[in-house]
Write an enzyme that holds these catalytic residues in place. Structure first.
Site, PDB file in Angstrom:
ATOM      1  CB  CYS A 159      -0.917   0.023   1.216  1.00 47.58           C
ATOM      2  SG  CYS A 159      -2.262  -1.132   1.067  1.00 47.58           S
ATOM      3  CB  SER A 160       3.849   2.357   1.569  1.00 48.41           C
ATOM      4  OG  SER A 160       3.065   2.612   2.707  1.00 48.41           O
TER       5      SER A 160
END
Ligand code: COA
Length: 376
Positions: A159-160
């Site tokens: 997600c990053s």
């Protein structure tokens, strides 16, 4: 005299798949699957050998997550209870890959908005949670399709990925290794989601975003100066996916639930909120920014409750939709693209001098913070 390079965000782009699944459609399909499974296995359930599956509910989904709908690339097979997964015809080697296609669409918008020709871009990073294949890199295919000379590579920080990509691009600009870098995040998360798992079937959606990071000296007059970035990772098994090329050695693992996204949602919520809120406050101070004066937070879009708590801790009060905009309701969790969609859709109205924060968090655990100030 040549000036020291200063990285800025020149423009962003977004590709939204035309098809969308509402909670009602999703739950209707899931519950038909549950009824069918329970009917097929009535004897085993009655004997206590296995447990009956429980139905899902739209009320639960919206209350627990804030999600009302999600865009997907292939709606029909996802809702078909015989398939419950995205499916499309496999593409030949001479055709543009699925991820590259939507990544290119988002990248083209970013280039157009910045008035930048592809020949003037030096690098492409394809930063996403899943790659369609190991090699050649998706980023190189995107580079080729856009007609960019230079270098490209894939990177995955779940997600990053997008914020880690922005810092990587900013570092290339600072070091003088590149003046114009495209960070492309095609997130086809419908492919790693277990659409038959009641606890998580509602979470994800598909999208692609692009961020053009450049030296201020060549950027359009209106841009977002990157004031500072911070990346952090802490190992956790609470969000995990065991799919990988070595699994092929085990013929009995195909379709196994652990080869798709699995999580301990409650633990993630409890552990990630304080970690991220603290990181933002500490880093803002380090960059000489008053966290409670940040004009807008473009937070990762995983859960409305998480964002409410993080924003409250950072700003010192309950954030309004204007201070911490949501796109989760119509996009679902789009992994690393979420905070970029929020930024893309909600930055035009801010005034020169306004500061804001793009922030992601998720599997790894990983968290990325990008502090920006509007110029022009
Ligand atoms: N429909 C109806 N009920 C459901 C359900 C569904 N689809 N899924 C779970 N439930 C039930 C559970 O069985 C449980 O029932 P019980 O209390 O009788 O045992 C109850 O709802 C609560 O389940 P829980 O999983 O604890 O829900 P939650 O409130 O923690 O919400 C998440 C679940 C996933 C939305 C939430 O934990 C979350 O968003 N966490 C962060 C996730 C995240 O950011 N992940 C990163 C992904 S990249």
């Amino acid at each position: 005299m040549t000036q020291t390079p200063r990285p800025v965000i020149s423009a962003t782009g977004l590709f939204t798949p035309p098809e969308s699944i509402s909670n009602e459609e999703l739950v209707d399909s899931f519950n038909r699957y549950v009824a069918s499974f329970n009917a097929d296995n009535a004897d085993r359930i009655a004997s206590g050998e296995i447990e009956a599956l429980q139905p899902s509910s739209t009320e639960f989904i919206e209350k627990a997550s804030g999600i009302k709908a999600r865009h997907v690339i292939a709606k029909k097979p996802i809702l078909d209870i015989e398939t419950m997964a995205p499916r499309w015809d496999e593409r030949g080697d001479e055709e543009l890959s699925q991820m590259a296609e939507i990544g290119v669409a988002a990248a083209r918008e970013a280039l157009e908005k910045a008035g930048r020709s592809p020949e003037d871009v030096d690098a492409v990073l394809c930063a996403a949670s899943n790659m369609e294949r190991p090699y050649p890199a998706m980023a190189i295919e995107i580079q080729q399709e856009l007609g960019i000379d230079g270098f490209a590579f894939d990177m995955n920080v779940a997600c990053s990925s997008a914020t880690f990509g922005i810092q990587t691009a900013a570092d290339y600009v600072r070091s003088g290794n590149a003046r114009s870098v495209l960070v492309v995040s095609p997130e086809i998360t419908s492919g790693h989601l277990n659409w038959r798992d009641r606890d998580s079937h509602f979470i994800f959606g598909d999208v692609a975003t692009a961020v053009l990071v450049e030296d201020a000296a060549i950027a359009p007059a209106q841009h977002w100066e990157i004031l500072g970035t911070k990346l952090k990772t802490v190992f956790s098994n609470n969000i995990r996916n065991n799919f990988g090329f070595l699994n092929r050695a085990h013929p009995d693992t195909s379709g196994a639930p652990d080869k798709l996204f699995v999580q301990e949602g409650r633990k993630v919520f409890k552990e990630v909120v304080p970690m991220v809120a603290q990181m933002i406050v500490d880093e803002a101070e380090g960059f000489g920014i008053e966290a409670d004066k940040l004009r807008r937070l473009w937070l990762h879009q995983a859960n409305a409750g998480m964002n409410r708590l993080i924003a409250q801790r950072v700003l010192g009060h309950e954030a309004s939709e204007d201070e911490s905009p949501t796109v989760l309701d119509t996009y679902g969790n789009t992994s690393s693209a979420g905070s970029i969609i929020a930024f893309h859709k909600h930055n035009d109205d801010l005034a020169p001098g306004d500061t804001g924060l793009i922030c992601s968090f998720g599997a790894g655990y990983s968290a990325g913070a990008v502090f920006v100030r509007k110029v022009g």
